[in-house]
Design an enzyme around this catalytic site. Structure first.
Site: not given
Ligand code: SAH
Ligand code: SF4
Length: 392
Positions: A123, A136, A143, A147, A150, A373
């Site tokens: 994305e 962004c 990943c 975290c 997230c 975010c």
């Protein structure tokens, strides 16, 4: 709801390193010219039979077509003779990610789902503001880190993006925004880039560096290094290299003021703790009031948002030219946290402000399309089973 706490600290294991990365399809066939550094491009042209005396000029012409004009096909390169265009088309590709879906938020934010080699998806988000337009971009599919606040962290790492796929996100967004060449109003729509999409950019360093060098090249996309911000969760040994080899601005996902809390929120902290991270920030090249570090701090209700946290935060970063970006937590389905109340966020910001740091509260953008975010996640690859608190 209270935040889950990892009962005990998992042993330090090799699992902290990035998962083995599946590479994109073997280029074997024609090489992709997009994403190649300039010198590699000239070498590739030499390999295709372009005479040595013409290499610089031809590489410059092609660079201009790719990064100033946005050409997606050799046929568009009309200042190259037809036989040369045909030869280039035989030897090379000009592959970019393909847009699968585009969503436009009520606030003008655009979220693109892009497909890359292997059928994977990432994305990219465009955030228009009065004085700027920020793209962004993602650096990995998924990943390796976990975290706990997230959404991307719930998706396993599928693979690193190539430089072509990273710079390709800019090209594709410029296409969609009609942001090529000289716009009638003389204003660009993409003025800033933030490496704050999916993935940890410092775990894909070379590709990110090569892509950002292309974005900064004065004869191409030509963005100033001060308009590019790389956000890291804290891959301490790579921070100095980012300063030296990319030279962009740095953002640090700090999110906590004690190791105990940061271990839970940003598990890479178990490998490189807050003290080591802050030390790396102090040594960041060219650090000055004009080039401050941004500390990102997600506001999680009852977890990291007390007055005491705010005071510890300003003590931690004392002496570092910095601003603190307070990010109200953006929820996602199944998230184990809640956003701090607004009066709590304001009280926190006030303490940080009084200590002399700018502390803008980041207005969530594109929430209606899950573009804010930490809300990004593609369908590629498997979702992790165990989390949060897990380190991988
Ligand atoms: N992996 C890099 C860059 C991508 S995340 C990093 O971690 O820095 C971009 C920013 O959004 C980071 O500061 C990240 O911690 C933050 N973020 C992640 N999930 C979030 C959420 N749900 N709400 C608000 N911010 C979030
Ligand atoms: Fe990865 Fe950054 Fe999300 Fe952490 S916050 S899981 S490092 S994308």
């Amino acid at each position: 709801m209270t935040a889950p706490i990892a009962a005990s600290r998992p042993p330090e294991t090799a699992a902290l390193r990035p998962d083995p990365v599946a590479l994109p399809r073997d280029p074997g066939g024609p090489a992709n010219l997009i994403g190649m550094p300039r010198d590699a491009l000239a070498r590739a042209l030499a390999g295709a039979g372009v005479p040595a005396g013409q290499l610089r000029m031809r590489a410059g012409q092609i660079w201009h077509w790719l990064y100033v004009r946005g050409a997606g096909d050799f046929a568009e390169m009309t200042n190259l003779a037809k036989p040369l265009r045909a030869r280039l088309a035989e030897c090379f590709r000009l592959d970019r990610p393909r847009v699968v879906t585009r969503q436009i938020s009520a606030d003008g934010t655009r979220k693109y789902l892009m497909r890359i080699d292997g059928g994977h998806e990432v994305e990219t988000v465009y955030i228009p503001d009065e004085d700027r337009g920020t793209l962004c971009i993602s650096s990995q599919v998924g990943c390796t880190l976990t975290c706990s606040f997230c959404h991307t962290g719930t998706q396993r790492l599928v693979r690193n993006l190539t430089a072509a796929e990273i710079v390709g996100q800019i090209l594709v967004a410029r296409d969609d925004l009609q942001d090529w060449g000289h716009r009638p109003d003389g204003r660009r729509r993409i003025t800033n880039i933030v490496l704050m999409g999916m993935g940890e950019p410092l775990y894909n360093f070379e590709a990110v560096r090569d892509a950002m060098r292309i974005a900064m090249d004065g004869e191409g996309i030509s963005l100033s290094r001060r308009r590019i911000t790389l956000s890291t969760s804290g891959v301490v040994p790579m921070i100095a290299r980012a300063g030296e080899e990319i030279g962009c601005l740095l953002a640090i996902s700090l999110h906590a003021t004690t190791d105990e809390v940061r271990d839970r929120l940003v598990p890479i902290n178990r490998k490189w703790n807050i003290a080591q991270l802050i030390e790396a920030c102090r040594s960041y090249p060219r650090l000055s009031n004009a080039e401050r570090i941004t500390f990102e701090y997600v506001m999680l209700k009852g977890v990291n948002d007390s007055d005491e946290d705010a005071r510890r935060l300003v003590r931690l970063i004392a002496g570092i030219p910095a601003k603190i970006n307070l990010i109200p937590f953006n929820p996602w389905p199944g998230a184990p946290y809640q956003r701090s109340d607004w009066d709590r966020i304001e009280a926190f910001a006030e303490i940080v402000n009084r200590a002399g740091y700018a502390s803008p509260v980041r207005t969530p953008r594109g929430e209606d399309i899950m573009a804010a975010c930490g809300q990004l996640k593609s369908a590629s690859g498997r979702t992790r089973r165990s989390r949060p608190g897990q380190v991988s």
